[in-house]
Structure formats: C-alpha cells, structure tokens
Design a protein around this motif. Structure first.
Motif, mmCIF file in Angstrom:
data_model
loop_
_atom_site.group_PDB
_atom_site.id
_atom_site.type_symbol
_atom_site.label_atom_id
_atom_site.label_comp_id
_atom_site.label_asym_id
_atom_site.label_seq_id
_atom_site.Cartn_x
_atom_site.Cartn_y
_atom_site.Cartn_z
ATOM 1 N N LEU A 169 0.840 -1.212 0.000
ATOM 2 C CA LEU A 169 0.000 0.000 0.000
ATOM 3 C C LEU A 169 0.872 1.260 0.000
ATOM 4 O O LEU A 169 0.588 2.222 -0.717
ATOM 5 C CB LEU A 169 -0.921 0.015 1.217
ATOM 6 N N ASP A 170 1.938 1.220 0.800
ATOM 7 C CA ASP A 170 2.842 2.381 0.893
ATOM 8 C C ASP A 170 3.565 2.653 -0.426
ATOM 9 O O ASP A 170 3.969 3.785 -0.686
ATOM 10 C CB ASP A 170 3.891 2.165 1.993
ATOM 11 N N LYS A 171 3.745 1.609 -1.241
ATOM 12 C CA LYS A 171 4.520 1.745 -2.489
ATOM 13 C C LYS A 171 3.628 1.608 -3.729
ATOM 14 O O LYS A 171 4.096 1.175 -4.779
ATOM 15 C CB LYS A 171 5.617 0.672 -2.535
ATOM 16 N N HIS A 172 2.362 1.935 -3.591
ATOM 17 C CA HIS A 172 1.413 1.702 -4.692
ATOM 18 C C HIS A 172 1.840 2.407 -5.980
ATOM 19 O O HIS A 172 1.793 1.835 -7.074
ATOM 20 C CB HIS A 172 0.008 2.173 -4.272
ATOM 21 N N GLU A 173 2.311 3.643 -5.829
ATOM 22 C CA GLU A 173 2.736 4.417 -7.012
ATOM 23 C C GLU A 173 3.955 3.764 -7.665
ATOM 24 O O GLU A 173 4.030 3.656 -8.897
ATOM 25 C CB GLU A 173 3.079 5.849 -6.572
ATOM 26 N N LEU A 174 4.893 3.350 -6.831
ATOM 27 C CA LEU A 174 6.092 2.670 -7.347
ATOM 28 C C LEU A 174 5.705 1.411 -8.118
ATOM 29 O O LEU A 174 6.262 1.127 -9.188
ATOM 30 C CB LEU A 174 7.018 2.295 -6.184
#
Length: 391
Positions: free
Chosen positions: A276-281
């Motif tokens: 969730l924290d790295k969704h954009e990545l």
C-alpha cells in the motif's frame, strides 16, 4: 590389552557419570563420548557430541552449557573448529537473549576460532543474527563486516558457512527495512541452502518475504532469478499464492492484468502495508516492465518505436511516455536514443534476462522469421548471380 586408555581426570570422569543420572536414556551416547575421549578419537568424538547436543532429550534434561564448561572446554582446541563452534551454538540454545550472545561472543574470541576462517565467519554470522533479533543492529553490522573481511579472503569455504552468513545479512536488512539489500542477501542465502533442510513454514515465509521485497525494491526489475527458483513453488496452494501470480504479471509487464489482480485480490493486497505504501512505485514498475516487454517483442528490423505505440502498450498518457523511456534507460534495462521532435524511441539493446516458456516460444518465432528472411535474401542473391552468368 592391545589398547592403553588414557584415564580421564577424576573431575571429568565424575562429571560424565553424573550425566547418566540426569538422562539415563542417553546412556549409549554418553558412553560413546567417554570412550572416544579416552581413545583421543577427536573426529568421532566431534560427531558424537554434535548428535548429543542436538538431541531434544539432551536439550530438555541436561545442562549443556555445563557440558561445555566441565568437559568440552578441556579439549576444544583439538577439534575441527567449524564443527566445534556449531556444537557450541547448538548447546547455547539453552541460554536466552543477551546471556546467549555474551556466551557466544567469548567463544568467538578463542584463539583457535579466530585463526580458523570458517569458524570465525560462522559463529559471527550466528552472533549477528541473534543481535539483530535482540534489536542490537549496530553490533550485528559490525560483526558481519568483520566476517565479510575474512570471508572475502577465504577460498573454498564450506557452502554451509555462506548459507549462515547470507542468512544473517538477510535478517539484518529485513529489520532495517532495506528491500533491495534484503533481496540480494536472501537470494544468496537460498542459493547456498538446500530447501529440503528447512521447515516448510520457513520456506513459505522466505518465499513471501522475497516476493514482497522484489515488488517494493525500487531498483529490482529482474524477477527471473526469483521466478525460476524452486522457492516460489512453495507459495502454491498456500494463502500467499496470489503473490507468485503478481510477480509473474510484473515480470511480463502485463499492466491490464495487474489492474485485474488488484480487484481480484483486493482483500489480501489491502492487508499488505508495504505494498500500500509503495502503490505508485508498483504502477511505475509494471509500466517500465511493460515497455521492456514491448520493445523485446518487436521484430529485429522494427526498432524505431513511436511514442504512441508505447503509450498504448504501457497504458500511459502520451506526454508521460518520454519520462517512462528515460526511467528504463537510467535503470540500464534498455539502450537507445529518443527523437523528441518525431516522438520516436530507437532501441539498440535490451537487457538480457531469464525468460519463461511463453517468452522463449515468442523468441523462437522471431528467430524463425529472421531465418526465413536470411534464406530469402540468399535466394535473391543467388538468382541475381545466375542471371549475370547467363547474360
């Protein structure tokens, strides 16, 4: 008789006798230890002690640290030092936390251990892992760097020494939340470790941790090493099976499939805070892989790729295509030149990677098509030569 036995000092003999009383069912093992010690058969004694200290009955009923202090310590220098430190690590399980670390630290500084590179590295790897679990990461890193210095100068160290060494680094980087470094160390660990020697739960846990690290590691774009490893098969039939499917999708750069999986596995994905924290990545990563796959699949004589093609293949707005191409170039996944005026990317090279069966089949088709073109060119040249000869 033929053999003359060297008698044990009274204290040692009495000490071994006291072990019989503590665990009569281990009588045979204790007898062998006594016998091999009398006959100074160090190799056989080492094997016997290894079995004894790893025996669950001995772990439960005997004071194994006492066994070290009252018995093993008197001849420790005569033993194979790698096996010796492993005996000590096994018996030290009876100690907990800082007490265990302090005990092993003393063993790690014994002169014979320090002089034996394998023993030096092995016990420090264990110490580092225990210190990491205890939250003392500064000491863990210091110890692992000392082990690295020695291991780098050691040729042909035992495979199990590398296994313990990379396991310790992986534990350290996992706690430090450094996915790229964890991924490298954990992959090295599984390369040196027979999976059948690990409990099933550990294998599944390791496969899961590696899979998450592969996805959220900012510079990890080559998933082939992981997908080809038997480790990933451990996820099949478990509640983490979705992870293998996600990694396979990323490896193929299948952007539409990734969107579908986010709906299919919404419940489990939403429980993974790291994802969730790295969704954009993750969205950027699958787009980069989509670009690499698109370029790879083009014919050898069709290497000028219009930005509009990339926008469609990678599900990106046209104005974001150049940034995507530059990202892939900076990562070293592809090489080529950008024509900003005409909006074309000319590919010269795609990073070699491990291909799955579908990708190999596609490559085979491309080779067959290229082979036909070569044959056709040869036929044209031959017919031209024939015509000239006739004329």
């Amino acid at each position: 008789g033929i053999f003359t036995f060297r008698a044990l000092p009274m204290s040692e003999a009495k000490y071994l006798e006291s072990l019989f009383a503590q665990a009569p069912e281990l009588g045979e093992s204790i007898n062998k230890v006594q016998d091999y010690h009398r006959r100074r058969l160090w190799h056989q004694l080492t094997t016997c002690l290894t079995e004894l200290v790893n025996n669950p009955v001995a772990q439960a009923k005997l004071d194994l640290v006492g066994l070290y202090k009252n018995f093993i310590a008197s001849f420790e220098a005569k033993l194979n030092q790698l096996t010796f430190v492993r005996i000590v690590v096994a018996l030290s399980r009876q100690l907990k936390g800082e007490e265990r670390i302090e005990f092993l630290k003393q063993i790690s500084e014994l002169p014979k251990v320090v002089l034996n590179s394998e023993a030096f590295v092995d016990i420090r790897s264990v110490l580092a892992e225990l210190a990491t679990v205890n939250g003392n990461t500064e000491y863990a890193k210091e110890v692992l760097n000392a082990a690295k210095t020695v291991l780098d100068k050691t040729a042909g160290a035992d495979v199990s020494v590398y296994s313990n060494y990379f396991k310790a680094w992986a534990a350290f980087y996992k706690l430090q939340d450094e996915p790229e470094e964890f991924y490298k160390s954990a992959l090295q660990y599984v390369a040196y470790t027979p999976l059948e020697s690990l409990p099933k739960a550990d294998v599944v846990g390791l496969a899961f941790d590696l899979g998450i690290a592969a996805l959220i590691g900012g510079d990890i774009f080559n998933f082939g090493d992981l997908l080809e490893h038997p480790l990933m098969e451990a996820l099949q039939g478990t509640e983490s099976q979705w992870l293998a499917e996600v990694i396979y999708t990323f490896n193929r750069g299948q952007i539409t499939k990734w969107k579908e999986l986010q709906n299919t596995y919404a419940d489990v994905l939403n429980k993974q805070q790291a994802l969730l924290d790295k969704h954009e990545l993750l969205d950027d990563k699958v787009a980069v892989m989509g670009l690499v796959e698109h370029v790879f699949n083009r014919a050898a004589d069709d290497r000028n790729v219009p930005f509009s093609d990339i926008a469609t293949a990678c599900d990106r707005p046209l104005e974001k295509v150049e940034i995507l191409v530059m990202r892939a170039l900076s990562l070293g996944l592809i090489r080529g030149t950008i024509d900003e005026v005409d909006g074309i990317f000319s590919v010269t090279w795609v990073q070699p990677r491990i291909l799955n069966k579908e990708q190999i089949a596609h490559l085979n088709q491309k080779l067959e098509a290229w082979s036909e073109k070569v044959k056709s060119a040869v036929r044209v040249m031959e017919s031209g030569i024939t015509t000239e000869l006739v004329n």
